[in-house]
Design a protein around this motif. Structure first.
Motif, short mmCIF file in Angstrom:
data_model
loop_
_atom_site.label_atom_id
_atom_site.label_comp_id
_atom_site.label_asym_id
_atom_site.label_seq_id
_atom_site.Cartn_x
_atom_site.Cartn_y
_atom_site.Cartn_z
N UNK A 103 -38.40 31.25 74.70
CA UNK A 103 -38.50 32.63 75.66
C UNK A 103 -38.06 33.56 74.60
N UNK A 104 -38.79 34.77 74.61
CA UNK A 104 -38.52 35.88 73.94
C UNK A 104 -38.54 37.30 74.53
N UNK A 105 -37.60 38.13 73.94
CA UNK A 105 -37.89 39.52 74.61
C UNK A 105 -38.77 40.42 73.63
N UNK A 106 -39.48 41.24 74.10
CA UNK A 106 -40.37 42.03 73.14
C UNK A 106 -39.84 43.40 72.92
N UNK A 107 -39.10 43.89 71.90
CA UNK A 107 -38.91 45.12 71.76
C UNK A 107 -39.92 45.97 71.05
N UNK A 108 -40.33 47.03 71.66
CA UNK A 108 -41.64 48.01 71.62
C UNK A 108 -40.95 49.23 70.78
N UNK A 109 -41.36 49.80 69.84
CA UNK A 109 -40.81 51.06 69.34
C UNK A 109 -42.10 51.91 69.25
N UNK B 228 -35.99 56.04 66.59
CA UNK B 228 -37.33 56.28 67.42
C UNK B 228 -36.98 55.68 68.76
N UNK B 229 -37.78 56.26 69.79
CA UNK B 229 -37.98 55.75 71.00
C UNK B 229 -38.32 54.22 70.97
N UNK B 230 -37.48 53.33 71.94
CA UNK B 230 -37.72 51.98 71.71
C UNK B 230 -37.25 51.25 73.06
N UNK B 231 -37.72 50.18 73.50
CA UNK B 231 -37.14 49.68 74.52
C UNK B 231 -37.83 48.06 74.86
N UNK B 232 -37.68 47.57 75.85
CA UNK B 232 -38.09 45.94 76.14
C UNK B 232 -39.27 46.19 76.97
N UNK B 233 -40.33 45.28 76.59
CA UNK B 233 -41.43 44.92 77.46
C UNK B 233 -41.06 44.32 78.74
N UNK B 234 -41.63 44.86 79.91
CA UNK B 234 -41.41 43.97 81.13
C UNK B 234 -42.77 42.96 81.24
N UNK B 235 -42.28 41.72 81.87
CA UNK B 235 -43.38 40.86 82.18
C UNK B 235 -44.77 41.56 82.60
N UNK B 236 -45.86 41.17 81.86
CA UNK B 236 -47.17 41.56 82.54
C UNK B 236 -47.47 42.79 81.76
N UNK B 237 -46.51 43.67 81.27
CA UNK B 237 -46.93 44.90 80.54
C UNK B 237 -47.44 44.85 79.11
N UNK B 238 -48.57 45.56 79.08
CA UNK B 238 -49.02 45.75 77.74
C UNK B 238 -48.18 46.40 76.75
N UNK B 239 -48.09 46.17 75.56
CA UNK B 239 -47.11 46.79 74.68
C UNK B 239 -47.26 48.40 74.59
N UNK B 240 -48.62 48.73 74.45
CA UNK B 240 -49.06 50.10 74.43
C UNK B 240 -48.39 50.84 75.56
N UNK B 241 -48.52 50.18 76.89
CA UNK B 241 -47.89 50.79 78.28
C UNK B 241 -46.26 50.93 77.83
N UNK B 242 -45.88 49.80 77.19
CA UNK B 242 -44.17 50.18 77.15
C UNK B 242 -43.97 51.27 76.36
N UNK B 243 -44.56 51.58 75.50
CA UNK B 243 -44.47 52.71 74.49
C UNK B 243 -44.57 53.95 75.40
N UNK B 244 -45.61 54.02 76.32
CA UNK B 244 -45.55 55.21 77.09
C UNK B 244 -44.54 55.35 78.26
N UNK C 21 -36.98 58.01 78.32
CA UNK C 21 -36.09 58.44 77.69
C UNK C 21 -35.98 60.06 77.61
N UNK C 22 -37.26 60.65 77.55
CA UNK C 22 -37.43 61.79 76.95
C UNK C 22 -38.21 62.85 78.13
N UNK C 23 -38.92 62.24 78.81
CA UNK C 23 -39.77 63.02 79.85
C UNK C 23 -40.94 63.56 79.20
N UNK C 24 -41.24 63.14 77.92
CA UNK C 24 -42.50 63.51 77.14
C UNK C 24 -43.53 62.49 77.52
N UNK C 25 -44.70 62.96 77.39
CA UNK C 25 -45.95 62.06 77.48
C UNK C 25 -46.76 61.88 76.20
#
Length: 156
Positions: A30-36, A62-78, A84-88
């Motif tokens: 099992x792995x966590x996926x960190x997305x930046x 940079x803004x970074x965090x972990x993906x949640x199950x079933x989330x596309x990584x590009x959606x994790x960035x958004x 973290x910032x309120x920005x889109x």
């Protein structure tokens, strides 16, 4: 030995569906996926955050965090940038994919600032600023400096 393989194959075909997935889940790592996100604005500046929970000698990154199950990584960035910032942002190209860690995989994408109002999450973030890529603050994570400059990035 061949008869054992045939029996295993027959059992595997019989347990199709959710039970197969459960067996695979139990048998594999099992792995966590960190997305930046390498977030840039129209002027080419990059968004850096001073993180509260990072080491005091290298709090900027940079803004970074972990993906949640079933989330596309590009959606994790958004999601992470928004939280973290309120920005889109609009995610762009994959710039890094790193594995080989015991419990995580790291993924990074370019992203472009498209709107929103800067409002930091004060639980995680102490400060957010836009920087010229050639004038990053002291204490910026080295791996994030590499992402910003494009050195060592994975071809997309």
């Amino acid at each position: 030995m061949n008869s054992a393989k045939r029996i295993v194959a027959r059992v595997w075909r019989l347990i199709r569906g959710p039970l197969q997935w459960r067996v695979l889940w139990l048998a594999h790592s099992k792995f966590m996926v960190g997305v930046t996100g390498v977030v840039r604005d129209d002027a080419g500046r990059v968004l850096l955050l001073r993180h509260r929970m990072w080491p005091p000698e290298t709090p900027w990154g940079l803004p970074t965090g972990y993906a949640v199950a079933g989330e596309e990584f590009t959606a994790t960035v958004v999601r992470e940038v928004k939280e973290e910032t309120g920005l889109d942002v609009k995610p762009g190209a994959l710039v890094r994919l790193r594995s080989g860690f015991k419990l995580r995989v790291e993924v990074a994408y370019e992203a472009h600032h498209v709107g929103g109002t800067l409002h930091i999450d004060s639980f995680e973030i102490l400060e957010a600023q836009w920087f010229d890529p050639n004038a990053l603050p002291p204490g910026t994570q080295e791996t994030h400096r590499q992402l910003i400059s494009g050195t060592g990035n994975t071809p997309s």
